[in-house]
Write a protein that holds these residues in place. Structure first.
Motif, PDB file in Angstrom:
ATOM      1  N   THR A 145      54.070  45.148  54.066  1.00 49.06           N
ATOM      2  CA  THR A 145      54.516  43.956  53.345  1.00 49.06           C
ATOM      3  C   THR A 145      53.385  42.925  53.350  1.00 49.06           C
ATOM      4  O   THR A 145      52.600  42.850  54.293  1.00 49.06           O
ATOM      5  CB  THR A 145      55.762  43.331  53.993  1.00 49.06           C
ATOM      6  OG1 THR A 145      55.487  43.042  55.372  1.00 49.06           O
ATOM      7  CG2 THR A 145      56.945  44.281  53.896  1.00 49.06           C
ATOM      8  N   TYR A 146      53.326  42.146  52.273  1.00 49.89           N
ATOM      9  CA  TYR A 146      52.276  41.141  52.121  1.00 49.89           C
ATOM     10  C   TYR A 146      52.877  39.742  52.034  1.00 49.89           C
ATOM     11  O   TYR A 146      54.003  39.548  51.569  1.00 49.89           O
ATOM     12  CB  TYR A 146      51.453  41.425  50.861  1.00 49.89           C
ATOM     13  CG  TYR A 146      50.682  42.721  50.918  1.00 49.89           C
ATOM     14  CD1 TYR A 146      49.396  42.766  51.459  1.00 49.89           C
ATOM     15  CD2 TYR A 146      51.243  43.909  50.449  1.00 49.89           C
ATOM     16  CE1 TYR A 146      48.692  43.954  51.522  1.00 49.89           C
ATOM     17  CE2 TYR A 146      50.537  45.109  50.515  1.00 49.89           C
ATOM     18  CZ  TYR A 146      49.261  45.123  51.055  1.00 49.89           C
ATOM     19  OH  TYR A 146      48.566  46.301  51.124  1.00 49.89           O
ATOM     20  N   GLY A 147      52.090  38.771  52.487  1.00 47.40           N
ATOM     21  CA  GLY A 147      52.508  37.380  52.408  1.00 47.40           C
ATOM     22  C   GLY A 147      51.278  36.487  52.316  1.00 47.40           C
ATOM     23  O   GLY A 147      50.140  36.963  52.409  1.00 47.40           O
ATOM     24  N   THR A 148      51.492  35.194  52.129  1.00 47.55           N
ATOM     25  CA  THR A 148      50.380  34.251  52.034  1.00 47.55           C
ATOM     26  C   THR A 148      49.930  33.802  53.422  1.00 47.55           C
ATOM     27  O   THR A 148      50.594  34.070  54.427  1.00 47.55           O
ATOM     28  CB  THR A 148      50.773  33.029  51.199  1.00 47.55           C
ATOM     29  OG1 THR A 148      51.988  32.469  51.728  1.00 47.55           O
ATOM     30  CG2 THR A 148      50.981  33.409  49.750  1.00 47.55           C
ATOM     31  N   THR A 149      48.818  33.113  53.468  1.00 44.79           N
ATOM     32  CA  THR A 149      48.216  32.676  54.727  1.00 44.79           C
ATOM     33  C   THR A 149      48.168  31.153  54.828  1.00 44.79           C
ATOM     34  O   THR A 149      48.482  30.442  53.877  1.00 44.79           O
ATOM     35  CB  THR A 149      46.771  33.199  54.826  1.00 44.79           C
ATOM     36  OG1 THR A 149      45.995  32.570  53.779  1.00 44.79           O
ATOM     37  CG2 THR A 149      46.720  34.708  54.660  1.00 44.79           C
ATOM     38  N   MET A 150      47.717  30.690  55.988  1.00 44.85           N
ATOM     39  CA  MET A 150      47.481  29.256  56.154  1.00 44.85           C
ATOM     40  C   MET A 150      46.400  28.794  55.191  1.00 44.85           C
ATOM     41  O   MET A 150      46.440  27.677  54.674  1.00 44.85           O
ATOM     42  CB  MET A 150      47.055  28.981  57.599  1.00 44.85           C
ATOM     43  CG  MET A 150      46.845  27.521  57.920  1.00 44.85           C
ATOM     44  SD  MET A 150      48.398  26.595  57.887  1.00 44.85           S
ATOM     45  CE  MET A 150      49.267  27.396  59.236  1.00 44.85           C
ATOM     46  N   GLY A 151      45.415  29.668  54.928  1.00 41.42           N
ATOM     47  CA  GLY A 151      44.355  29.322  53.986  1.00 41.42           C
ATOM     48  C   GLY A 151      44.884  29.081  52.584  1.00 41.42           C
ATOM     49  O   GLY A 151      44.364  28.235  51.849  1.00 41.42           O
ATOM     50  N   PHE A 152      45.922  29.818  52.205  1.00 40.51           N
ATOM     51  CA  PHE A 152      46.558  29.612  50.896  1.00 40.51           C
ATOM     52  C   PHE A 152      47.178  28.219  50.833  1.00 40.51           C
ATOM     53  O   PHE A 152      46.986  27.483  49.863  1.00 40.51           O
ATOM     54  CB  PHE A 152      47.627  30.684  50.676  1.00 40.51           C
ATOM     55  CG  PHE A 152      48.480  30.478  49.453  1.00 40.51           C
ATOM     56  CD1 PHE A 152      48.053  30.906  48.204  1.00 40.51           C
ATOM     57  CD2 PHE A 152      49.722  29.858  49.540  1.00 40.51           C
ATOM     58  CE1 PHE A 152      48.831  30.719  47.067  1.00 40.51           C
ATOM     59  CE2 PHE A 152      50.505  29.667  48.417  1.00 40.51           C
ATOM     60  CZ  PHE A 152      50.060  30.098  47.181  1.00 40.51           C
ATOM     61  N   LEU A 153      47.926  27.854  51.870  1.00 43.16           N
ATOM     62  CA  LEU A 153      48.534  26.522  51.911  1.00 43.16           C
ATOM     63  C   LEU A 153      47.462  25.440  51.844  1.00 43.16           C
ATOM     64  O   LEU A 153      47.586  24.462  51.101  1.00 43.16           O
ATOM     65  CB  LEU A 153      49.359  26.355  53.191  1.00 43.16           C
ATOM     66  CG  LEU A 153      50.595  27.233  53.379  1.00 43.16           C
ATOM     67  CD1 LEU A 153      51.253  26.932  54.722  1.00 43.16           C
ATOM     68  CD2 LEU A 153      51.593  27.026  52.252  1.00 43.16           C
ATOM     69  N   ASP A 154      46.389  25.637  52.632  1.00 39.83           N
ATOM     70  CA  ASP A 154      45.338  24.632  52.705  1.00 39.83           C
ATOM     71  C   ASP A 154      44.624  24.492  51.365  1.00 39.83           C
ATOM     72  O   ASP A 154      44.363  23.376  50.902  1.00 39.83           O
ATOM     73  CB  ASP A 154      44.342  25.021  53.797  1.00 39.83           C
ATOM     74  CG  ASP A 154      43.487  23.851  54.248  1.00 39.83           C
ATOM     75  OD1 ASP A 154      43.893  22.696  54.036  1.00 39.83           O
ATOM     76  OD2 ASP A 154      42.408  24.096  54.805  1.00 39.83           O
ATOM     77  N   HIS A 155      44.307  25.605  50.713  1.00 40.89           N
ATOM     78  CA  HIS A 155      43.571  25.566  49.447  1.00 40.89           C
ATOM     79  C   HIS A 155      44.374  24.879  48.351  1.00 40.89           C
ATOM     80  O   HIS A 155      43.818  24.121  47.545  1.00 40.89           O
ATOM     81  CB  HIS A 155      43.201  26.977  49.010  1.00 40.89           C
ATOM     82  CG  HIS A 155      42.397  27.017  47.750  1.00 40.89           C
ATOM     83  ND1 HIS A 155      41.029  26.842  47.733  1.00 40.89           N
ATOM     84  CD2 HIS A 155      42.761  27.197  46.446  1.00 40.89           C
ATOM     85  CE1 HIS A 155      40.590  26.915  46.488  1.00 40.89           C
ATOM     86  NE2 HIS A 155      41.609  27.131  45.683  1.00 40.89           N
ATOM     87  N   PHE A 156      45.678  25.134  48.316  1.00 47.47           N
ATOM     88  CA  PHE A 156      46.514  24.581  47.255  1.00 47.47           C
ATOM     89  C   PHE A 156      47.244  23.302  47.669  1.00 47.47           C
ATOM     90  O   PHE A 156      48.107  22.810  46.941  1.00 47.47           O
ATOM     91  CB  PHE A 156      47.514  25.633  46.771  1.00 47.47           C
ATOM     92  CG  PHE A 156      46.855  26.774  46.037  1.00 47.47           C
ATOM     93  CD1 PHE A 156      46.491  26.636  44.706  1.00 47.47           C
ATOM     94  CD2 PHE A 156      46.568  27.961  46.690  1.00 47.47           C
ATOM     95  CE1 PHE A 156      45.862  27.679  44.031  1.00 47.47           C
ATOM     96  CE2 PHE A 156      45.932  29.010  46.021  1.00 47.47           C
ATOM     97  CZ  PHE A 156      45.576  28.866  44.694  1.00 47.47           C
ATOM     98  N   GLY A 157      46.893  22.761  48.847  1.00 44.71           N
ATOM     99  CA  GLY A 157      47.437  21.472  49.266  1.00 44.71           C
ATOM    100  C   GLY A 157      48.926  21.469  49.527  1.00 44.71           C
ATOM    101  O   GLY A 157      49.613  20.490  49.232  1.00 44.71           O
ATOM    102  N   LEU A 158      49.435  22.563  50.111  1.00 47.98           N
ATOM    103  CA  LEU A 158      50.864  22.678  50.397  1.00 47.98           C
ATOM    104  C   LEU A 158      51.110  22.497  51.886  1.00 47.98           C
ATOM    105  O   LEU A 158      50.388  23.057  52.712  1.00 47.98           O
ATOM    106  CB  LEU A 158      51.394  24.045  49.952  1.00 47.98           C
ATOM    107  CG  LEU A 158      51.198  24.421  48.478  1.00 47.98           C
ATOM    108  CD1 LEU A 158      51.587  25.875  48.257  1.00 47.98           C
ATOM    109  CD2 LEU A 158      52.005  23.495  47.578  1.00 47.98           C
ATOM    110  N   GLU A 159      52.141  21.743  52.237  1.00 50.07           N
ATOM    111  CA  GLU A 159      52.498  21.592  53.645  1.00 50.07           C
ATOM    112  C   GLU A 159      53.250  22.817  54.126  1.00 50.07           C
ATOM    113  O   GLU A 159      53.011  23.327  55.216  1.00 50.07           O
ATOM    114  CB  GLU A 159      53.356  20.337  53.838  1.00 50.07           C
ATOM    115  CG  GLU A 159      53.709  20.067  55.290  1.00 50.07           C
ATOM    116  CD  GLU A 159      54.425  18.741  55.473  1.00 50.07           C
ATOM    117  OE1 GLU A 159      55.377  18.694  56.273  1.00 50.07           O
ATOM    118  OE2 GLU A 159      54.031  17.762  54.814  1.00 50.07           O
TER     119      GLU A 159
END
Length: 227
Positions: free
Chosen positions: A149-163
């Motif tokens: 299974t795949y999911g997003t990372t902390m880097g994804f949140l950081d890059h797109f400015g999501l908390e």
């Protein structure tokens, strides 16, 4: 009970230590990263709140990314630094579609991604997203074949400015931005992603799972190129 002056000195030191750690960090830091450097019984949540308020109107802000924190350029000033950005190769249409599906449907397997897209998803597309640090392997689905299974990372949140991952645009926002047709079925809804801990139908990854996943994807390399 400590004298007020001593307590104030400890408080000031804790704030300075947090400030220094967060400034020097390359990635967002969480409680486990910060607590060892603070005085005993320090109220980390209160200290972080004080730092957020201190930098609220500064050129940089203390922002939250999931359960972690980092200093980032104030949103209204980010345009000043764009000329210094390293130019990155734009993601392909296949990679953008795959990233969107993972973000909204996670945890999701490759076959589930293909079902949503309607075309085969090559291992190369997932590799690009994982190399960018935006997608990770979460676990293995408790179904025949035990697919990853795949999911997003902390880097994804950081890059797109999501908390949090739940801060992704909802149905109304996507329609307003023209990213969804207004002629959608009445029962259409935007999925609510699940990020963080494994769900009840996922098993933890084993140390050699990355290699196993690569072998299981060999057949996909012989499939036609995706569109």
């Amino acid at each position: 009970m400590e004298p007020n002056g001593q307590h104030s000195d400890i408080q000031i030191r804790n704030l300075r230590v947090l400030e220094a750690l967060l400034f020097a960090a390359k990635e967002p830091l969480g409680a486990d990263d910060l607590r060892p450097y603070l005085s005993e019984n320090a109220d980390l949540a209160d200290l972080l709140d004080q730092l957020q308020q201190r930098y609220q109107h500064a050129g940089i802000n203390l922002v939250q990314r999931g359960e972690k924190f980092a200093f980032r350029t104030a949103e209204d000033l980010s345009f000043l630094l764009r000329r210094d950005d390293v130019e990155q190769k734009p993601l392909s249409r296949a990679a953008l579609e795959t990233l969107s599906i993972i973000a909204y449907h996670q945890p999701v397997t490759r076959s589930e991604i293909e079902e949503v897209r309607g075309v085969a998803t090559s291992k190369g597309t997932l590799d690009v997203l994982m190399e960018a640090g935006w997608v990770r392997m979460r676990g293995r689905r408790r179904t025949p074949g035990r697919p990853v299974t795949y999911g997003t990372t902390m880097g994804f949140l950081d890059h797109f400015g999501l908390e949090q991952i739940t801060d992704l645009p909802g149905l109304g926002e996507l329609k307003g931005a023209g990213l969804l047709s207004s002629n959608l079925p009445p029962d259409f809804s935007v999925p609510k992603p699940s990020d963080g801990d494994l769900t009840s139908d996922e098993d933890p990854l084993e140390p050699d799972d990355a290699g196993d996943d690569l072998l299981s994807d060999l057949d996909a390399r012989n499939q036609p190129n995706e569109t």
